[in-house]
Design a protein around this motif. Structure first.
Motif, PDB file in Angstrom:
ATOM      1  N   THR A   3       0.860  -0.896  -0.074  1.00  0.00           N
ATOM      2  CA  THR A   3      -0.224  -0.092   0.143  1.00  0.00           C
ATOM      3  C   THR A   3       0.829   1.280  -0.250  1.00  0.00           C
ATOM      4  O   THR A   3       2.152   1.053   0.121  1.00  0.00           O
ATOM      5  N   SER A   4       0.217   2.560  -0.506  1.00  0.00           N
ATOM      6  CA  SER A   4       0.917   3.488   0.115  1.00  0.00           C
ATOM      7  C   SER A   4      -0.533   4.562  -0.391  1.00  0.00           C
ATOM      8  O   SER A   4      -1.293   4.360  -0.990  1.00  0.00           O
ATOM      9  N   SER A   5       0.198   5.524   0.096  1.00  0.00           N
ATOM     10  CA  SER A   5      -0.533   7.167   0.170  1.00  0.00           C
ATOM     11  C   SER A   5       0.071   8.425  -0.535  1.00  0.00           C
ATOM     12  O   SER A   5       1.269   8.323  -0.441  1.00  0.00           O
ATOM     13  N   GLY A   6      -1.023   9.250  -0.677  1.00  0.00           N
ATOM     14  CA  GLY A   6      -0.169  10.041  -1.313  1.00  0.00           C
ATOM     15  C   GLY A   6      -1.263  10.884  -2.256  1.00  0.00           C
ATOM     16  O   GLY A   6      -2.628  11.014  -1.510  1.00  0.00           O
ATOM     17  N   SER A   7      -1.284  11.930  -3.458  1.00  0.00           N
ATOM     18  CA  SER A   7      -2.223  12.774  -3.882  1.00  0.00           C
ATOM     19  C   SER A   7      -2.018  12.970  -5.573  1.00  0.00           C
ATOM     20  O   SER A   7      -1.013  12.078  -6.143  1.00  0.00           O
ATOM     21  N   ALA A   8      -2.570  12.727  -6.202  1.00  0.00           N
ATOM     22  CA  ALA A   8      -2.414  12.721  -7.952  1.00  0.00           C
ATOM     23  C   ALA A   8      -3.917  13.277  -7.487  1.00  0.00           C
ATOM     24  O   ALA A   8      -4.588  14.072  -7.135  1.00  0.00           O
ATOM     25  N   VAL A   9      -4.077  13.284  -9.617  1.00  0.00           N
ATOM     26  CA  VAL A   9      -4.987  14.540  -9.802  1.00  0.00           C
ATOM     27  C   VAL A   9      -5.935  13.673 -10.641  1.00  0.00           C
ATOM     28  O   VAL A   9      -5.641  13.002 -11.679  1.00  0.00           O
ATOM     29  N   LEU A  10      -7.147  13.852 -10.447  1.00  0.00           N
ATOM     30  CA  LEU A  10      -7.805  13.121 -11.480  1.00  0.00           C
ATOM     31  C   LEU A  10      -8.534  14.084 -12.427  1.00  0.00           C
ATOM     32  O   LEU A  10      -9.013  14.920 -12.322  1.00  0.00           O
ATOM     33  N   LEU A  11      -8.309  12.766 -13.520  1.00  0.00           N
ATOM     34  CA  LEU A  11      -8.642  13.898 -14.681  1.00  0.00           C
ATOM     35  C   LEU A  11     -10.447  13.501 -15.421  1.00  0.00           C
ATOM     36  O   LEU A  11     -10.289  11.515 -15.726  1.00  0.00           O
ATOM     37  N   LEU A  12     -11.524  14.132 -15.067  1.00  0.00           N
ATOM     38  CA  LEU A  12     -12.781  13.240 -16.142  1.00  0.00           C
ATOM     39  C   LEU A  12     -13.121  13.582 -17.694  1.00  0.00           C
ATOM     40  O   LEU A  12     -11.861  14.329 -18.229  1.00  0.00           O
ATOM     41  N   GLU A  13     -13.611  12.888 -17.685  1.00  0.00           N
ATOM     42  CA  GLU A  13     -14.063  12.908 -19.354  1.00  0.00           C
ATOM     43  C   GLU A  13     -14.337  14.148 -19.858  1.00  0.00           C
ATOM     44  O   GLU A  13     -13.770  14.573 -21.094  1.00  0.00           O
ATOM     45  N   THR A  14     -14.800  15.222 -19.121  1.00  0.00           N
ATOM     46  CA  THR A  14     -15.638  16.461 -19.321  1.00  0.00           C
ATOM     47  C   THR A  14     -14.319  17.402 -20.067  1.00  0.00           C
ATOM     48  O   THR A  14     -14.338  18.608 -19.901  1.00  0.00           O
ATOM     49  N   GLY A  15     -13.157  16.943 -19.085  1.00  0.00           N
ATOM     50  CA  GLY A  15     -11.507  18.066 -19.247  1.00  0.00           C
ATOM     51  C   GLY A  15     -11.343  18.189 -17.761  1.00  0.00           C
ATOM     52  O   GLY A  15     -10.326  19.242 -17.598  1.00  0.00           O
ATOM     53  N   GLU A  16     -12.490  18.423 -16.740  1.00  0.00           N
ATOM     54  CA  GLU A  16     -11.875  18.687 -15.715  1.00  0.00           C
ATOM     55  C   GLU A  16     -10.752  18.162 -14.439  1.00  0.00           C
ATOM     56  O   GLU A  16     -10.733  16.652 -15.183  1.00  0.00           O
ATOM     57  N   ARG A  17     -10.181  18.623 -13.686  1.00  0.00           N
ATOM     58  CA  ARG A  17      -9.112  17.983 -13.238  1.00  0.00           C
ATOM     59  C   ARG A  17      -9.679  18.861 -11.910  1.00  0.00           C
ATOM     60  O   ARG A  17      -9.392  19.956 -11.677  1.00  0.00           O
ATOM     61  N   VAL A  18      -9.524  17.837 -10.545  1.00  0.00           N
ATOM     62  CA  VAL A  18      -9.309  17.467  -9.398  1.00  0.00           C
ATOM     63  C   VAL A  18      -8.416  17.449  -8.556  1.00  0.00           C
ATOM     64  O   VAL A  18      -7.995  16.232  -9.144  1.00  0.00           O
ATOM     65  N   ALA A  19      -7.604  17.977  -7.638  1.00  0.00           N
ATOM     66  CA  ALA A  19      -6.128  16.786  -6.896  1.00  0.00           C
ATOM     67  C   ALA A  19      -7.207  17.118  -5.823  1.00  0.00           C
ATOM     68  O   ALA A  19      -8.107  16.808  -5.532  1.00  0.00           O
ATOM     69  N   VAL A  20      -6.654  15.385  -5.228  1.00  0.00           N
ATOM     70  CA  VAL A  20      -7.613  13.844  -4.544  1.00  0.00           C
ATOM     71  C   VAL A  20      -6.411  13.678  -3.775  1.00  0.00           C
ATOM     72  O   VAL A  20      -5.265  13.616  -4.671  1.00  0.00           O
ATOM     73  N   GLY A  21      -6.581  12.961  -2.317  1.00  0.00           N
ATOM     74  CA  GLY A  21      -6.285  12.128  -1.854  1.00  0.00           C
ATOM     75  C   GLY A  21      -5.822  11.022  -2.649  1.00  0.00           C
ATOM     76  O   GLY A  21      -7.367  10.666  -2.757  1.00  0.00           O
ATOM     77  N   VAL A  22      -5.278   9.919  -2.192  1.00  0.00           N
ATOM     78  CA  VAL A  22      -5.204   8.538  -2.691  1.00  0.00           C
ATOM     79  C   VAL A  22      -4.243   7.566  -1.768  1.00  0.00           C
ATOM     80  O   VAL A  22      -3.492   7.837  -1.523  1.00  0.00           O
ATOM     81  N   GLU A  23      -4.819   6.992  -1.386  1.00  0.00           N
ATOM     82  CA  GLU A  23      -4.935   5.528  -0.773  1.00  0.00           C
ATOM     83  C   GLU A  23      -4.862   4.443  -1.918  1.00  0.00           C
ATOM     84  O   GLU A  23      -6.082   3.510  -2.333  1.00  0.00           O
ATOM     85  N   LEU A  24      -3.282   3.783  -2.314  1.00  0.00           N
ATOM     86  CA  LEU A  24      -3.068   3.310  -3.231  1.00  0.00           C
ATOM     87  C   LEU A  24      -3.123   1.429  -2.147  1.00  0.00           C
ATOM     88  O   LEU A  24      -2.124   1.230  -1.600  1.00  0.00           O
ATOM     89  N   GLY A  25      -3.269   0.520  -2.984  1.00  0.00           N
ATOM     90  CA  GLY A  25      -2.987  -0.436  -2.921  1.00  0.00           C
ATOM     91  C   GLY A  25      -2.669  -1.431  -3.966  1.00  0.00           C
ATOM     92  O   GLY A  25      -3.659  -1.746  -5.116  1.00  0.00           O
ATOM     93  N   ALA A  26      -1.980  -2.791  -3.825  1.00  0.00           N
ATOM     94  CA  ALA A  26      -1.537  -3.715  -4.845  1.00  0.00           C
ATOM     95  C   ALA A  26      -1.695  -5.080  -4.457  1.00  0.00           C
ATOM     96  O   ALA A  26      -1.708  -5.247  -2.797  1.00  0.00           O
ATOM     97  N   PHE A  27      -2.398  -6.006  -5.017  1.00  0.00           N
ATOM     98  CA  PHE A  27      -2.193  -7.044  -4.363  1.00  0.00           C
ATOM     99  C   PHE A  27      -2.086  -8.033  -5.748  1.00  0.00           C
ATOM    100  O   PHE A  27      -2.503  -7.650  -7.014  1.00  0.00           O
ATOM    101  N   SER A  28      -1.804  -9.575  -5.167  1.00  0.00           N
ATOM    102  CA  SER A  28      -1.704 -11.158  -6.344  1.00  0.00           C
ATOM    103  C   SER A  28      -2.060 -11.691  -6.195  1.00  0.00           C
ATOM    104  O   SER A  28      -1.315 -13.014  -5.684  1.00  0.00           O
ATOM    105  N   PRO A  29      -2.843 -12.390  -6.505  1.00  0.00           N
ATOM    106  CA  PRO A  29      -4.071 -13.272  -6.797  1.00  0.00           C
ATOM    107  C   PRO A  29      -3.616 -14.235  -7.251  1.00  0.00           C
ATOM    108  O   PRO A  29      -2.156 -14.031  -8.050  1.00  0.00           O
ATOM    109  N   ALA A  30      -3.765 -15.857  -7.366  1.00  0.00           N
ATOM    110  CA  ALA A  30      -3.173 -16.282  -8.269  1.00  0.00           C
ATOM    111  C   ALA A  30      -3.632 -15.828 -10.481  1.00  0.00           C
ATOM    112  O   ALA A  30      -4.371 -15.955 -10.524  1.00  0.00           O
ATOM    113  N   GLY A  31      -2.385 -15.084 -10.308  1.00  0.00           N
ATOM    114  CA  GLY A  31      -2.469 -14.603 -11.359  1.00  0.00           C
ATOM    115  C   GLY A  31      -1.967 -12.655 -11.706  1.00  0.00           C
ATOM    116  O   GLY A  31      -1.031 -12.610 -11.226  1.00  0.00           O
TER     117      GLY A  31
END
Length: 95
Positions: A3-31
């Motif tokens: 897992t990690s946390s930080g910030s990113a910019v969310l880009l919408l189909e409308t072209g709007e850009r919004v700064a957001v916080g983000v908590e990321l997680g990665a996992f590896s099931p069988a595949g």
């Protein structure tokens, strides 16, 4: 799972850009490894737009972008911030 946390910019189909916080997680099931997380501090209108379009892009500090899909509905945390769970597409972003 990693897992990690930080910030990113969310880009919408409308072209709007919004700064957001983000908590990321990665996992590896069988595949293939998968990743996802939770967006923090998302404005209500943006959460609604994500639900309507079914996807958005996240741009990380290094300029890399990844497509995400909302997973489940948005909800409020204990501090009243709107949270949006999501699943990422493509390669796991660099942490």
């Amino acid at each position: 799972m990693t897992t990690s946390s930080g910030s990113a910019v969310l880009l919408l189909e409308t072209g709007e850009r919004v700064a957001v916080g983000v908590e990321l997680g990665a996992f590896s099931p069988a595949g293939t490894p998968e990743w996802g997380g939770v967006l923090r501090g998302v404005p209500g209108r943006v959460a609604t737009a994500m639900g309507m379009y079914g996807w958005a892009q996240l741009r990380f500090h290094g300029g890399e972008e990844r497509r995400i899909r909302p997973e489940g509905g948005p909800y409020l945390d204990h501090a009243g911030r709107l949270l949006v769970p999501f699943v990422g597409e493509g390669a796991i972003p660099p942490g």
